[in-house]
Scaffold this active site. Structure first.
Site, PDB file in Angstrom:
ATOM      1  N   CYS A 383      18.788  26.546 -18.128  1.00  0.00           N
ATOM      2  CA  CYS A 383      19.511  25.002 -18.219  1.00  0.00           C
ATOM      3  C   CYS A 383      18.955  24.263 -17.078  1.00  0.00           C
ATOM      4  O   CYS A 383      18.001  24.064 -17.801  1.00  0.00           O
ATOM      5  CB  CYS A 383      20.991  25.393 -17.838  1.00  0.00           C
ATOM      6  SG  CYS A 383      22.276  23.794 -18.898  1.00  0.00           S
ATOM      7  N   HIS A 509      23.187  29.261 -21.629  1.00  0.00           N
ATOM      8  CA  HIS A 509      23.408  29.963 -20.623  1.00  0.00           C
ATOM      9  C   HIS A 509      23.975  31.526 -20.955  1.00  0.00           C
ATOM     10  O   HIS A 509      24.844  31.692 -21.645  1.00  0.00           O
ATOM     11  CB  HIS A 509      24.727  29.436 -20.004  1.00  0.00           C
ATOM     12  CG  HIS A 509      24.948  28.318 -18.922  1.00  0.00           C
ATOM     13  ND1 HIS A 509      24.332  28.269 -17.665  1.00  0.00           N
ATOM     14  CD2 HIS A 509      24.825  27.139 -19.578  1.00  0.00           C
ATOM     15  CE1 HIS A 509      24.386  26.805 -17.166  1.00  0.00           C
ATOM     16  NE2 HIS A 509      24.624  25.962 -18.214  1.00  0.00           N
ATOM     17  N   GLU A 511      23.904  33.742 -19.150  1.00  0.00           N
ATOM     18  CA  GLU A 511      24.982  34.722 -18.737  1.00  0.00           C
ATOM     19  C   GLU A 511      25.941  35.071 -18.599  1.00  0.00           C
ATOM     20  O   GLU A 511      27.035  36.484 -18.750  1.00  0.00           O
ATOM     21  CB  GLU A 511      24.868  33.624 -16.985  1.00  0.00           C
ATOM     22  CG  GLU A 511      25.224  32.584 -16.832  1.00  0.00           C
ATOM     23  CD  GLU A 511      24.200  31.353 -17.149  1.00  0.00           C
ATOM     24  OE1 GLU A 511      23.766  31.791 -17.545  1.00  0.00           O
ATOM     25  OE2 GLU A 511      25.136  30.606 -16.439  1.00  0.00           O
TER      26      GLU A 511
END
Ligand code: GLN
Length: 555
Positions: A383, A509, A511
């Site tokens: 990001c 994102h 993750e």
């Protein structure tokens, strides 16, 4: 069939790992073939954690439907391997706003609005609504905070009432407490647990099981019997939970302690053998000795590791599946500004710049990206980390020394990262940001496409600013290609640099989607690239200076 409810409260101190316990319970029940859903009740008055500083609250976890939620939802998703939605997090802020809005509408028909029954009913509605919408066999509900907190009382009252509403046999209360371990006498103390259970009973809740967190290696039978006696809980439901070397062992330890059996028996589910072999394999993989690989995370909120908890976990997952133990070196971006990247990043096999907001530390991140690019150190930008990589490249390679993001310089002559009004109106589902899951099409022949092994993926977003398409041709011609875009090509979602071992950034994102047994493909490719470069003798290594090293935190 009516849903069953498991309510988990915490006592003695906060940060006991209640979220991990709830996530583990979810996994244990799923392993028995049950459909599970999870709800976190947060007694704070913010409507969501999106407006809180990461220092206050840690990471903001984003669900696929674009809710900004508590970081415990990340644990639930990782352990249970499911995608949750906005239904899985309710804050006091949301509950009170809802009740007051209803009152303003006149929907209460002239009655006095009170905590009991109006606020408690709104809380119960969130719980039963999740049960209905998810169709779950069991809803596990975690009450945030610690028993005794003033703001938590309406929540405890609501879960107390649930026992009558749902039927006693359908509800199970678990209290997670701390047994302090006194090193001098090598004993654990039960008194704080007794007091905490008293406080819970004063709210009308008798726990059915107590999970005893402790730093002692084991909780022996005598201690469990004592707690059972004072707290009126069968000794087999007093379960020790010592501090473990990996949180992923918690479901196995709780299972061994008999919690899974106790839950299904009490709630009337068949007592089948849980399918946890895969999970055992995972824990074995985590424990296998592995070569250490150091990854530097250069960000703004690194002092509190919880700010990037999903990033850290995604790195660890990717490491295990590359047979590496990732050691995260947390580097404050401002420190890079002060001492320079060479002194701080020399030992890093890979560099990750995570998400963030605001100006502090931005120059340190840009220096970091320049270092990674020019020395060919694998770089992964998430990001903000993508935006930094774009800004640095524009300045160094496109001859645009003033290139910037409009977030940090409103009047930059070259807004390579820009605010796109209209875009937000079209796509935002909450707040003022682009939030939640969006499709991304991957370009053939790129690192991203090879990593995912598929053409279309969906990833979660949380940002206001975007790659500016006016500069796309210049970037592409100079070798920074858009390897992932919105399917209609209107937005760049992934950028990567040709001729670099791994310099890749995502506007989303990734993750949040990583799982311990299924690491995210881009994280996996990043660690693989870092390991490869390291093996080939990484060009950039030089000794780290002790003075700088002492200011760097390592986990
Ligand atoms: N601050 C940047 C934006 O709003 C990046 C956000 C993030 O990293 N999550 O676009």
């Amino acid at each position: 069939m009516t849903a069953r409810y498991i309510f988990v409260t915490g006592g003695v101190v906060s940060s006991l790992g209640k979220g991990i316990a709830v996530a583990s319970i979810g996994r244990m029940l799923k392993a028995r073939g049950l459909k599970v859903s999870v709800l976190k009740l947060d007694p704070y008055l913010n409507v969501d954690p999106g407006t809180m500083s990461p220092y206050q609250h840690g990471e903001v976890f984003v669900t696929v439907d674009g809710a900004e939620t508590d970081l415990d939802l990340g644990h639930y998703e990782r352990f249970i391997d499911m995608e949750l939605t906005s239904l899985s997090n309710a804050t006091a802020g949301q509950i009170y706003s809802e009740v007051i809005e209803k009152e303003r509408r006149g929907a209460f028909l002239g009655v006095t609005i009170q905590t009991v029954p109006h606020v408690t009913s709104a809380i119960k509605e969130r719980i039963t609504n999740l049960a209905r919408q998810s169709g779950a066999d069991v809803v596990v509900v975690e009450v945030g905070g610690t028993v005794g907190d003033i703001e938590g009382q309406p929540f405890l009252e609501a879960i107390r009432q649930m026992r009558n509403d749902a039927g006693r046999q359908n509800v199970f209360y678990i209290h997670v407490t701390l047994l302090p371990f006194l090193r001098s006498t090598e004993e654990v103390k039960t008194k704080p647990t007794q007091h905490s259970v008293q406080a819970l009973r004063a709210m009308g809740i008798q726990p059915d099981a107590i999970l005893c967190r402790t730093d002692a290696p084991v909780v022996d039978l005598g201690v469990r019997q004592k707690i059972g006696l004072y707290c009126d809980v069968p000794v087999e439901n007093v379960i020790g939970l010592p501090t473990l070397d990996t949180v992923y062992d918690v479901p196995l330890v709780l299972e061994e302690g008999g919690l899974g059996k106790a839950l299904v028996r009490s709630l009337g589910f068949p007592d089948v053998e849980p399918a946890l072999d895969g999970w055992r394999g995972l824990v074995n993989l985590v424990r296998q000795p592995k070569e250490i690989i150091e990854i530097a995370v250069v960000g703004k909120y690194v002092d509190l590791h919880d700010s990037y908890i999903s990033v850290r976990d995604a790195l660890l997952h990717a490491g295990w599946h590359n047979r590496r133990q990732v050691q995260v070196n947390w580097i404050p971006a401002e420190l890079v500004e002060q001492v320079g990247p060479e002194r701080l990043l020399a030992n890093a096999a890979g560099i990750l710049v995570p998400g963030g907001f605001g100006e502090r530390g931005i120059n340190g991140m840009i220096d970091t990206a320049r270092y990674a690019r020019s020395r060919k150190v694998p770089y992964f930008g998430l990001c903000l980390g993508l935006q930094i990589m774009i800004i640095e490249f524009a300045r160094s390679e496109l001859g645009l020394p003033k290139a910037h993001s409009q977030e940090f310089d409103e009047h930059t002559p070259d807004p390579v990262i820009s605010y796109m009004p209209g875009q937000q109106k079209l796509k935002a589902t909450g707040g003022t940001m682009r939030l939640g899951s969006y499709p991304c099409r991957l370009r053939e022949g790129t690192i991203a496409r090879a990593a995912y092994g598929t053409e279309l993926v969906h990833e979660r977003h949380r940002h206001r600013y975007e790659y500016n398409n006016d500069y796309r041709t210049s970037f592409e011609e100079a070798g920074l290609v858009a390897s992932g875009t919105a399917p209609d090509d209107s937005l760049v979602e992934i950028g990567e640099l040709l001729g670099h071992p791994f310099m890749l950034g995502t506007q989303f994102h990734p993750e949040f989607a990583s799982r311990p047994d299924r690491p995210h493909p881009l994280f996996k490719a990043f660690i693989a690239a870092a390991a490869r470069v390291l093996r080939e003798g990484g060009q950039h290594r030089m000794p780290i200076e002790p003075e700088a090293a002492s200011r760097v935190h390592t986990v």
